[in-house]
Design an enzyme around this catalytic site. Structure first.
Site, mmCIF file in Angstrom:
data_model
loop_
_atom_site.group_PDB
_atom_site.id
_atom_site.type_symbol
_atom_site.label_atom_id
_atom_site.label_comp_id
_atom_site.label_asym_id
_atom_site.label_seq_id
_atom_site.Cartn_x
_atom_site.Cartn_y
_atom_site.Cartn_z
ATOM 1 N N CYS A 79 10.688 11.325 3.008
ATOM 2 C CA CYS A 79 11.823 10.749 3.747
ATOM 3 C C CYS A 79 12.653 11.824 4.439
ATOM 4 O O CYS A 79 13.406 11.526 5.374
ATOM 5 C CB CYS A 79 12.709 9.927 2.810
ATOM 6 S SG CYS A 79 11.752 8.846 1.728
ATOM 7 N N GLY B 94 -0.358 5.259 -3.607
ATOM 8 C CA GLY B 94 0.442 5.320 -2.383
ATOM 9 C C GLY B 94 -0.251 4.841 -1.129
ATOM 10 O O GLY B 94 -1.049 3.888 -1.146
ATOM 11 N N SER C 51 -5.272 -7.200 -11.857
ATOM 12 C CA SER C 51 -6.158 -8.217 -12.430
ATOM 13 C C SER C 51 -6.821 -7.711 -13.722
ATOM 14 O O SER C 51 -7.403 -8.496 -14.464
ATOM 15 C CB SER C 51 -7.220 -8.630 -11.400
ATOM 16 O OG SER C 51 -7.827 -7.491 -10.825
ATOM 17 N N GLY D 9 2.922 2.936 11.164
ATOM 18 C CA GLY D 9 2.876 2.344 9.830
ATOM 19 C C GLY D 9 1.915 3.074 8.912
ATOM 20 O O GLY D 9 1.322 4.081 9.296
HETATM 21 C C1 LIG Z 1 8.537 10.194 7.364
HETATM 22 C C2 LIG Z 1 8.835 9.206 6.285
HETATM 23 C C3 LIG Z 1 10.141 8.811 6.066
HETATM 24 C C4 LIG Z 1 10.435 7.874 5.081
HETATM 25 N N1 LIG Z 1 11.736 7.528 4.882
HETATM 26 C C5 LIG Z 1 12.041 6.659 3.891
HETATM 27 C C6 LIG Z 1 13.402 6.350 3.621
HETATM 28 O O1 LIG Z 1 14.317 6.874 4.271
HETATM 29 N N2 LIG Z 1 13.662 5.463 2.630
HETATM 30 C C7 LIG Z 1 12.670 4.887 1.874
HETATM 31 O O2 LIG Z 1 12.973 4.093 0.965
HETATM 32 N N3 LIG Z 1 11.360 5.177 2.102
HETATM 33 C C8 LIG Z 1 11.038 6.045 3.083
HETATM 34 N N4 LIG Z 1 9.717 6.374 3.308
HETATM 35 C C9 LIG Z 1 8.662 5.720 2.495
HETATM 36 C C10 LIG Z 1 8.424 6.459 1.190
HETATM 37 O O3 LIG Z 1 8.225 7.813 1.418
HETATM 38 C C11 LIG Z 1 7.223 5.856 0.466
HETATM 39 O O4 LIG Z 1 7.473 4.496 0.263
HETATM 40 C C12 LIG Z 1 7.005 6.543 -0.872
HETATM 41 O O5 LIG Z 1 6.622 7.873 -0.681
HETATM 42 C C13 LIG Z 1 5.926 5.832 -1.683
HETATM 43 O O6 LIG Z 1 5.708 6.539 -2.842
HETATM 44 P P1 LIG Z 1 4.372 6.346 -3.678
HETATM 45 O O7 LIG Z 1 4.529 7.215 -4.895
HETATM 46 O O8 LIG Z 1 4.078 4.915 -3.876
HETATM 47 O O9 LIG Z 1 3.195 6.850 -2.719
HETATM 48 P P2 LIG Z 1 2.862 8.214 -1.971
HETATM 49 O O10 LIG Z 1 4.101 8.923 -1.581
HETATM 50 O O11 LIG Z 1 1.885 7.861 -0.923
HETATM 51 O O12 LIG Z 1 2.135 9.085 -3.087
HETATM 52 C C14 LIG Z 1 0.873 8.766 -3.605
HETATM 53 C C15 LIG Z 1 0.297 10.006 -4.236
HETATM 54 O O13 LIG Z 1 -0.938 9.674 -4.859
HETATM 55 C C16 LIG Z 1 -1.865 10.727 -4.637
HETATM 56 N N5 LIG Z 1 -3.213 10.157 -4.737
HETATM 57 C C17 LIG Z 1 -3.731 9.113 -4.030
HETATM 58 N N6 LIG Z 1 -5.001 8.852 -4.421
HETATM 59 C C18 LIG Z 1 -5.285 9.754 -5.393
HETATM 60 C C19 LIG Z 1 -6.440 9.985 -6.177
HETATM 61 N N7 LIG Z 1 -7.548 9.259 -6.034
HETATM 62 N N8 LIG Z 1 -6.404 10.987 -7.083
HETATM 63 C C20 LIG Z 1 -5.278 11.748 -7.223
HETATM 64 N N9 LIG Z 1 -4.157 11.567 -6.509
HETATM 65 C C21 LIG Z 1 -4.155 10.574 -5.604
HETATM 66 C C22 LIG Z 1 -1.534 11.205 -3.236
HETATM 67 O O14 LIG Z 1 -1.976 12.539 -3.052
HETATM 68 C C23 LIG Z 1 -0.016 11.084 -3.208
HETATM 69 O O15 LIG Z 1 0.629 12.268 -3.582
HETATM 70 C C24 LIG Z 1 9.400 7.313 4.291
HETATM 71 C C25 LIG Z 1 8.074 7.717 4.506
HETATM 72 C C26 LIG Z 1 7.796 8.657 5.489
HETATM 73 C C27 LIG Z 1 6.386 9.083 5.700
#
Ligand SMILES: Cc1cc2nc3c(=O)[nH]c(=O)nc-3n(C[C@H](O)[C@H](O)[C@H](O)COP(=O)(O)OP(=O)(O)OC[C@H]3O[C@@H](n4cnc5c(N)ncnc54)[C@H](O)[C@@H]3O)c2cc1C
Length: 442
Positions: free
Chosen positions: A43, A110, A269, A239
């Protein structure tokens, strides 16, 4: 002894590990993350591009110290054996493969930035904005770029366009929908944001789809219907796609949004596997329908629930209202719940009110405009959503989130207590002005 294994160490995975640790001191917790560095803050990326955050390294955390949590960086999860309850992983440096047994598995894999399959998408200087590496590549390209096109006017696209303009580039922001911030705002509210972006010198083009990127090695133009825009830097911000590969291979069900389907305990599931964050389907608290939330705030809230449940607890994740805030060339824009467009698509008969107030008394230095739009059910006037533009928008959206969650009506919202002092706010709270306008619509 419960063995909990978590895949992914970002907002969702980190929070789940911490919550599981706090709930169950005995559990053995392992996290695998394919990245070689610890958690970072996506973010913050647009604000690194704009220069407000001076150093991109400040977005990367050193591995947070979670006592008794074994965090394994540079390790990728390859497959899940749901019968034997084993996660197959590979160390990406040594290429060694091993199987980690689990009692409970949490998928926090993610999402990844979406790249549309259009001609020229692989040209040089065409970027996404998702990872630290993306940010570094864009920073390196900035000094040799003069004209930028940002594709997609969601919050990330708007923040990226504002940042590039701040750096002095000529910027065109292209959006396929008829208005900017389409998921967040109704078009009447979005017009004010587009105006601010234009005032900052950004050319905003709505209802335009990108057909092709052209160039020799590096991008030199972006082709839209009926127009070719010169560009030496392109950011695709259209997106993200949920990373569901591991789940699909393991036979876990996807929901209607093509994300991992979960119940109200965030179980997939397979009852011993949880899914959270950007890869997992959320449910709208108002309509009850599945949706893509894909916010850090949702990932964190889901992480808390799944972490506790995996560690033996019984927490419910009720759903989301998608409270969002963004900055458009210095303008604070927030929304929560349903827009009027989304409410009517969901079958609600609505009444709406849009008001303009001041953020402070007119005589106080720094007083600026604030616009609020409230959306309510026509019958009974239960609040369904709100959009707020101006300084202090986020605080108001948070208050509206509470009002919506508690099922408050416009009448009840008009009666809330609020605080006032001239340097901070006006004597009549703008939310109350908006609620009273809604009452007059009856
Ligand atoms: C530029 C930008 C700005 C944003 N601004 C905001 C904001 O202001 N406010 C807000 O609420 N949200 C914001 N978001 C959204 C927010 O960043 C995401 O919703 C959040 O990062 C989701 O977190 P997550 O842990 O679900 O997934 P991710 O951040 O995608 O992390 C998933 C992790 O899993 C790891 N992974 C995946 N598959 C595997 C595997 N098979 N083995 C090992 N590791 C794996 C990946 O390497 C990654 O590190 C923004 C996103 C971006 C890109």
């Amino acid at each position: 002894l419960t063995r909990i294994v978590i895949v992914g160490f970002q907002s969702a995975g980190l929070t789940a590990a911490a919550a599981a640790r706090l709930y169950n001191r005995e559990a053995e917790i392992t996290v695998v993350e394919r990245r070689t560095y610890a958690t970072y803050h996506p973010c913050g990326l647009p604000f690194v591009l704009g220069g407000e955050v001076p150093n991109i390294r400040d977005l990367v955390e050193t591995t947070p110290r979670l006592p008794g949590v074994n965090v394994r960086l540079g390790v990728e999860a390859k497959a899940i054996d749901t019968q034997e309850k084993m996660l197959e992983v590979q160390d990406l440096r040594t290429l060694q493969v091993e199987k980690i047994p689990y009692d409970r598995l949490i998928l926090a894999t993610g999402s990844q930035a979406l790249k549309p399959p259009i001609p020229g998408i692989d040209l040089g200087n065409v970027f996404c904005l998702r990872t630290v590496e993306d940010g570094q590549r864009i920073l390196a390209a900035l000094s040799r770029s003069r004209r930028a096109v940002v594709v997609g006017a969601g919050p990330i696209g708007v923040e990226a366009a504002s940042a590039l303009r701040e750096r002095g580039l000529e910027v065109v922001l292209v959006e396929m929908q008829p208005a900017v911030l389409p998921g967040m705002l109704d078009p009447d509210m979005a017009a004010g944001v587009a105006e601010r972006l234009a005032k900052a010198g950004i050319r905003v083009l709505c209802s335009k789809a990108v057909k092709e990127l052209r160039g020799e090695g590096e991008v030199s133009s972006v082709v839209l219907e009926g127009e070719e825009i010169p560009a030496d830097l392109v950011i695709m911000a259209i997106g993200v796609k949920p990373d569901v590969e591991l789940a699909v291979k393991a036979g876990l069900k996807l929901g209607p949004t093509r994300m991992i389907a979960v119940d109200d305990h965030l179980r997939t599931s397979d009852p011993d596997i949880f899914a959270i964050g950007d890869c997992a389907e959320a449910r709208c608290l108002i309509t009850g329908r599945p949706l893509r939330s894909q916010l850090a705030t949702t990932a964190i809230r889901m992480g808390r629930v799944a972490g506790v449940n995996a560690a033996g607890g019984d927490e419910v994740f009720e759903g989301v209202l998608n409270a969002v805030v963004t900055m458009a060339s210095g303008l604070e824009v927030a929304s929560v719940g349903l827009t009027a467009t989304a409410a009517s698509e969901a079958g609600f008969e609505t009444s709406t009110a849009r008001v303009r107030c001041l953020t402070k008394p007119h005589y106080f230095p720094g007083a600026g405009p604030m616009t609020i739009k409230l959306v309510a059910e026509r019958k009974g006037q239960r609040i369904l959503g709100g959009q707020v533009i101006g300084d202090g928008a986020a605080g108001r959206a948070n208050l509206l989130a509470l009002a919506i969650r508690k099922g408050m009506t416009a009448k009840e919202l008009s009666q809330i207590d609020y605080c006032y002092a001239p340097p901070v706010s006006d004597s009549i709270e703008p939310l109350v002005v908006a609620a009273e306008a809604l009452l007059r619509r009856r």
